[in-house]
Design a protein around this motif. Sequence first.
Motif, short mmCIF file in Angstrom:
data_model
loop_
_atom_site.label_atom_id
_atom_site.label_comp_id
_atom_site.label_asym_id
_atom_site.label_seq_id
_atom_site.Cartn_x
_atom_site.Cartn_y
_atom_site.Cartn_z
N HIS A 529 -31.25 40.68 -35.75
CA HIS A 529 -30.74 39.36 -35.41
C HIS A 529 -31.51 38.82 -34.20
O HIS A 529 -31.32 37.70 -33.78
CB HIS A 529 -29.23 39.38 -35.16
CG HIS A 529 -28.84 39.98 -33.85
ND1 HIS A 529 -28.65 41.34 -33.69
CD2 HIS A 529 -28.62 39.42 -32.64
CE1 HIS A 529 -28.32 41.58 -32.44
NE2 HIS A 529 -28.31 40.45 -31.77
N GLU A 573 -31.92 30.19 -25.38
CA GLU A 573 -30.92 29.76 -24.42
C GLU A 573 -30.57 30.89 -23.44
O GLU A 573 -30.04 30.67 -22.36
CB GLU A 573 -29.71 29.26 -25.20
CG GLU A 573 -28.42 29.04 -24.47
CD GLU A 573 -28.55 27.98 -23.40
OE1 GLU A 573 -27.68 27.94 -22.53
OE2 GLU A 573 -29.53 27.20 -23.43
N LEU A 574 -30.88 32.14 -23.83
CA LEU A 574 -30.54 33.28 -22.96
C LEU A 574 -31.52 33.39 -21.81
O LEU A 574 -32.72 33.25 -21.97
CB LEU A 574 -30.57 34.58 -23.77
CG LEU A 574 -29.40 34.80 -24.71
CD1 LEU A 574 -29.60 36.07 -25.49
CD2 LEU A 574 -28.11 34.85 -23.93
N PHE A 575 -30.97 33.66 -20.64
CA PHE A 575 -31.78 33.88 -19.46
C PHE A 575 -32.59 35.16 -19.67
O PHE A 575 -32.10 36.14 -20.23
CB PHE A 575 -30.85 34.03 -18.26
CG PHE A 575 -31.55 33.95 -16.94
CD1 PHE A 575 -32.30 32.85 -16.60
CD2 PHE A 575 -31.42 34.98 -16.02
CE1 PHE A 575 -32.92 32.77 -15.37
CE2 PHE A 575 -32.04 34.91 -14.79
CZ PHE A 575 -32.80 33.80 -14.46
N THR A 578 -31.75 40.41 -17.88
CA THR A 578 -30.47 40.83 -17.30
C THR A 578 -30.16 42.23 -17.71
O THR A 578 -30.77 42.75 -18.61
CB THR A 578 -29.31 39.91 -17.72
OG1 THR A 578 -29.58 39.44 -19.02
CG2 THR A 578 -29.14 38.77 -16.77
N SER B 372 -29.64 43.90 -14.07
CA SER B 372 -28.48 44.79 -14.10
C SER B 372 -28.66 45.81 -12.97
O SER B 372 -29.76 46.27 -12.71
CB SER B 372 -28.36 45.47 -15.45
OG SER B 372 -29.46 46.28 -15.69
N PRO B 417 -13.69 38.44 -18.70
CA PRO B 417 -14.74 39.46 -18.76
C PRO B 417 -15.66 39.27 -19.96
O PRO B 417 -15.33 38.52 -20.88
CB PRO B 417 -13.97 40.77 -18.88
CG PRO B 417 -12.62 40.39 -19.36
CD PRO B 417 -12.38 38.95 -19.09
N PRO B 500 -21.40 36.54 -21.72
CA PRO B 500 -21.96 37.57 -22.61
C PRO B 500 -23.49 37.60 -22.47
O PRO B 500 -24.12 36.56 -22.33
CB PRO B 500 -21.57 37.10 -24.01
CG PRO B 500 -20.55 36.05 -23.82
CD PRO B 500 -20.72 35.48 -22.46
N THR B 501 -24.05 38.83 -22.51
CA THR B 501 -25.50 38.96 -22.40
C THR B 501 -26.17 38.78 -23.73
O THR B 501 -27.35 38.48 -23.80
CB THR B 501 -25.89 40.36 -21.90
OG1 THR B 501 -25.16 41.30 -22.67
CG2 THR B 501 -25.60 40.54 -20.44
N SER B 502 -25.42 38.99 -24.82
CA SER B 502 -26.08 39.05 -26.12
C SER B 502 -25.94 37.74 -26.88
O SER B 502 -25.20 36.84 -26.47
CB SER B 502 -25.47 40.18 -26.93
OG SER B 502 -24.10 39.95 -27.06
N ASN B 503 -26.65 37.67 -27.96
CA ASN B 503 -26.53 36.53 -28.88
C ASN B 503 -25.13 36.42 -29.41
O ASN B 503 -24.54 37.41 -29.83
CB ASN B 503 -27.45 36.77 -30.09
CG ASN B 503 -28.81 36.20 -29.85
OD1 ASN B 503 -28.98 35.33 -29.02
ND2 ASN B 503 -29.78 36.70 -30.57
N ALA B 529 -24.11 34.70 -14.69
CA ALA B 529 -24.70 33.87 -15.72
C ALA B 529 -25.84 34.56 -16.46
O ALA B 529 -26.67 35.23 -15.85
CB ALA B 529 -25.21 32.57 -15.10
N HIS B 530 -25.86 34.40 -17.77
CA HIS B 530 -26.94 34.91 -18.60
C HIS B 530 -27.52 33.81 -19.47
O HIS B 530 -28.41 34.07 -20.27
CB HIS B 530 -26.43 36.04 -19.50
CG HIS B 530 -25.83 37.16 -18.74
ND1 HIS B 530 -26.56 37.97 -17.92
CD2 HIS B 530 -24.55 37.60 -18.67
CE1 HIS B 530 -25.76 38.88 -17.38
NE2 HIS B 530 -24.54 38.67 -17.81
N ARG B 531 -26.95 32.60 -19.37
CA ARG B 531 -27.41 31.53 -20.25
C ARG B 531 -28.02 30.41 -19.43
O ARG B 531 -27.48 30.01 -18.41
CB ARG B 531 -26.22 31.02 -21.08
CG ARG B 531 -26.02 31.88 -22.29
CD ARG B 531 -24.67 31.80 -22.90
NE ARG B 531 -24.72 32.34 -24.26
CZ ARG B 531 -24.93 33.63 -24.54
NH1 ARG B 531 -25.08 34.49 -23.57
NH2 ARG B 531 -24.99 34.03 -25.78
N LEU B 532 -29.15 29.95 -19.92
CA LEU B 532 -29.92 28.97 -19.15
C LEU B 532 -29.10 27.73 -18.83
O LEU B 532 -29.10 27.24 -17.73
CB LEU B 532 -31.18 28.58 -19.92
CG LEU B 532 -32.20 29.70 -20.08
CD1 LEU B 532 -33.32 29.27 -21.00
CD2 LEU B 532 -32.75 30.12 -18.73
#
Lengths: 578, 577
Positions: A529, A573-575, A578, B372, B417, B500-503, B529-532
């Motif tokens: 994915h 869209e993900l930074f 991390t 992390s 969380p 969330p870190t993942s898709n 934050a993990h999303r732009l």
Amino acid sequence: MTTVVRVLSFLRPYRLRVLAAIALGCATVAANIGLVAVAGYLIAAAALKPALLALSVPIYLVRFFGVTRAFLRYGERLVSHSVTFALLAEMRIWFYSRLEPLAPASLSMHRTGDVLARMVKDIDELENVYLRVFSPLIVALVTASAVAVLLGVFNLWLMLVAIPFLLLAGLGVPLLGRALAARVGEDLPHIRGELSAQAVDSIQGMQDLLIFGREASVRGRIAALERQSGSVERRLTRVAALQSGIGDFLAAGCATAVVTVAIPLVTTGRIGGVYLAFLAVMTLATFEVLQPLATVFPLMDRTRTSGDRLFEIADSQPNVREAAQTISAPLDIDLEFSHVSFAYNADMPPVLDDVTFSVRRGMHVAVVGASGSGKSTLLSLALRFWDVDAGMVKFGGADARQLTLDAVRAQISVVMQEVALFTDTLRNNLRIARPDATEADLLWALDTACLGDLVDRLPDGLDSWIGEQGLQLSGGERQRLAIARALLKTAPILALDEATANLDPITEATVLSQLLAAATDRAVLLITHRLVAMEEMDEILVLDRGRIVERGTHAELVDSRGAYWRLQEAQNELFAIT
Amino acid sequence: MEMTRNVARQLGLGSRIVAPAVVFGVLNTAALVAEMWLLSRVVADVFVGHDHVATVVPLLSLLALTLVLRAALVTARDASAGLAAIRARGRLRRRVIDHLLALGPAYARGERTGELVAATTEGIDRLDPYVSRYLPQTILGLAIPLIIAVAVLTQDWVSATLLLVTAPIIPLLMILVGSYAEGHIQQQWEALARLSAHFLDALQGLPTLKAFGRGKAEQATISRISHDFRDRTMRVLRFAFLSGLVLEFITAGAIALIAVTLGVRLLSGSISFERAFFVLLLTPEYYRPLRELGQHRHAAMEGAVSGNRLAEILATPVASPQPDNGVPAPAGPIRLELDAVSYTYPGRSRPALADVSLALPVGTRTALVGRSGSGKSTLLNVLMGFLTATGGEILVNGVPLSTIAPEEWRSRISFVPQRPHLFHGSIAENIALGGPEARLDEIEWAAELAGAMDFIQSLPERTTTLIGDGGARLSGGEAQRLAIARAFLKDAPLVLFDEPTSNLDPRSETLIRGALERLTQGRTLLVVAHRLNTIYTADNIVVLEEGRLVEQGRHADLLGSGGAYSRLHGPGRLVPA
């Protein structure tokens, strides 16, 4: 009852040992009773002040029993335990052989990990069936009958007065326990399960509970469950205590009754007074063998529950079977899905709907899509863990269902989403894929999977133990190990299911490019994915709810601005790190 | 290994809790002595005195009476020991859970949770045989032989001496044999543990084995290992049973020895039959408790393992002791100021947070970024009061956080969380965590705002659908929307959010973004934050590196400065205008 008998039938190859264990068990009890009973006779005879020579036989017997009792008991414990562990070994081997054709398709209605762990415990539970149910029952039956007969030899009345006591202790007390406790006892596993679930919730969910100030309600629930299980357990404890009180009473009561009946027989001279002590002590000692029977029923119930659970699974039929007539392995290595549709359950919507594609030698194909789109099912069908409902999976043009299962699985090397490692050395974990792999092969595979440094870090190199009981590997290391293992297998098709999901982006890209470079002459099917290394794919299939909604190369799919493009946008869209 | 007296007392498992059982046990032994004396009198009167039934009837009636009394005493002894164990376990379980709650999630996290659950459930249950059988036996094992020895002494000092001399040999030899066997047993133990793990492995790894065409070959391995397992177990048992052999040998030998000596002395007329028979009847009873003590040793060892673990948990000091008279948390909107806040985990030298100074003004959004291990989770835990800062100060509207009672403070925070825990219960109950007295329409309102209503509608029983362990499975995005619904219902002025870190699937992604937008209206927000998109729109971006705050500011400013943020951000990113 039939379940218990069926469990015991696994002991058939060990008949002789079972007989020996029972004989030793009876001999131990006989020595125990004999020791105190003959000692009773000895001092009674001595009180008559005969010549010392007249006492030599009882003295010899007392010494004999005194010495042999311990060794008989030791022998009995060894043989009966060897019988038990033989039973467990037979059960494990048999159970695995039944499970092997079933996994994973016919096991999918049971939740995996948990159920399997439980089955291991269920087999261990069968430890009781011989040691604490079968053997004590037989030994008690034989020895109690022998004592009753011996009493009858002295006088029929003695036997008649003893029999009710023996029956009450051996049968009545266990039945009393069952009558008073069985019903409430059934609730206990349920309450225990609730309590354990509550503990899981309050420990794993602690952060959420504390933030929402719900400590008091957790305490309240646990206290309530504790009260419930407490009231059941108190009942069980009282019943068990009552059983042992009654058991003690019956033992001494029987001895008293036998003496009371014997007194007039002694005074009328029908029994020698010298035997009175013997009879009293023998009767008293006999009851020791009946006391373990108090727990026979609950143990039998547990055996039945465990046995039923095992047999239920072992007796089910595999839903993928070898064809009656199979053709030899294909020469060509193409994997082809032709109009494949599949549902795990007839009542559920199909997971795959009219899927057609093929992977040829040297070709790299990716299947992408959100979770639940049916990607992993493609692999299960290719491996024939399940068979298709409609359409056909073909290897080199031949229907997979006409090949042997072994031939199908020899075609594909896979990295599954859930990596299974075995509690064994690193070497043996890799060699599952190719038992004759050389040291150089293993190191090459590890290097290609970017895991070469692991061997240097481990204390014993390739011979270090890993898995549950050995070194714990991280999620990323486990995945790379699974990739190395798959590379080792000399199959023409290499299939990877979310094989790099736990790796950081840089390692992920490195592993994938090394892997694709090493597999230029293989057919590669990459299920993912995460859109990484997509530029290197010959074809990308976008799966959505079981259907192929888009197909093409990376460039084509980006240009068309469809489902693939949206997936890529979501990922962007993900930074980054991390 | 056994439980030390200290540990036992600390767990509330001191000998005192089985005192009633011990008293009943002692009384039972006294009654047993009387029973044996009556029995020996009856037999002697008939055999030596040639009495008829009629003359011994009083004795026989007394005997019957003793039997009834003993049945009652045995029942009372076993019942009170069992009940003491049930009470002690319940008390202990409540204490451990309380302590774990006080220790907070910073202690019970990650892989440890499974072990902690096992310790509080099975671990405590395993103490049952320790309390109900082993504990009373440690006292009765001494008291019963002593009572019997005294009883024998009143009749025959020779036999009493024999009893007293043989008794100490038993524990002595058992220790000797035990330590000899122990070495052999330990050697086998590791191998045994591995073998038993292999079977579980093979079952769980069956799909993998089959995929590699090794399913059938593994059968041979299972067979070999199972037989090997059996053989090794037998080798262990051969030694483990040795101490039993010694015990049995000495007791049986001693009984035989006493019987033969009594016989010989009867011949010489130095003892009467009645006394000799009484002594003979009591002799097996003298050794019985010692034999039983040996049987319960296993319970003692298992109990010690769980007991020591529980004592360890209870001995862990609570990080944030509750202030005795904490001031109430300020009402209304919240402004947070962190002044040189540091935190170092116990036993570590490097701080996880070092001198972090930061302001979260009312109604602003702050994005926390970093690799992390950079200290983001530690900072969240400190803000929620699960960890107490080891340096610096946190001010809530000017009031030091350390003076506010933690529970009071947490009532002012909502936390979403990354992977919220779904409790075993209905959807509604799970949302109502954020407001226990909430009505159904309020719950549905919160679910609506959280964007959770669409998947709830598709569930078979909507808000009453069971989730959590054994219930319907929710995706990560769905679970997080439930957690956001909890936050709406709670309506706290400070919101902490762990992205969330993942898709996520695109639909969850959109819904969560919208829900978060609504949730933070008029509230103070700190988001890991993990999303732009979250980062670009934040009022303040805070960059953590190895526990230090290295940069803060708005996106454009930070990117322009070319510092840590721009390195984290990566070169190839599209930057919105």
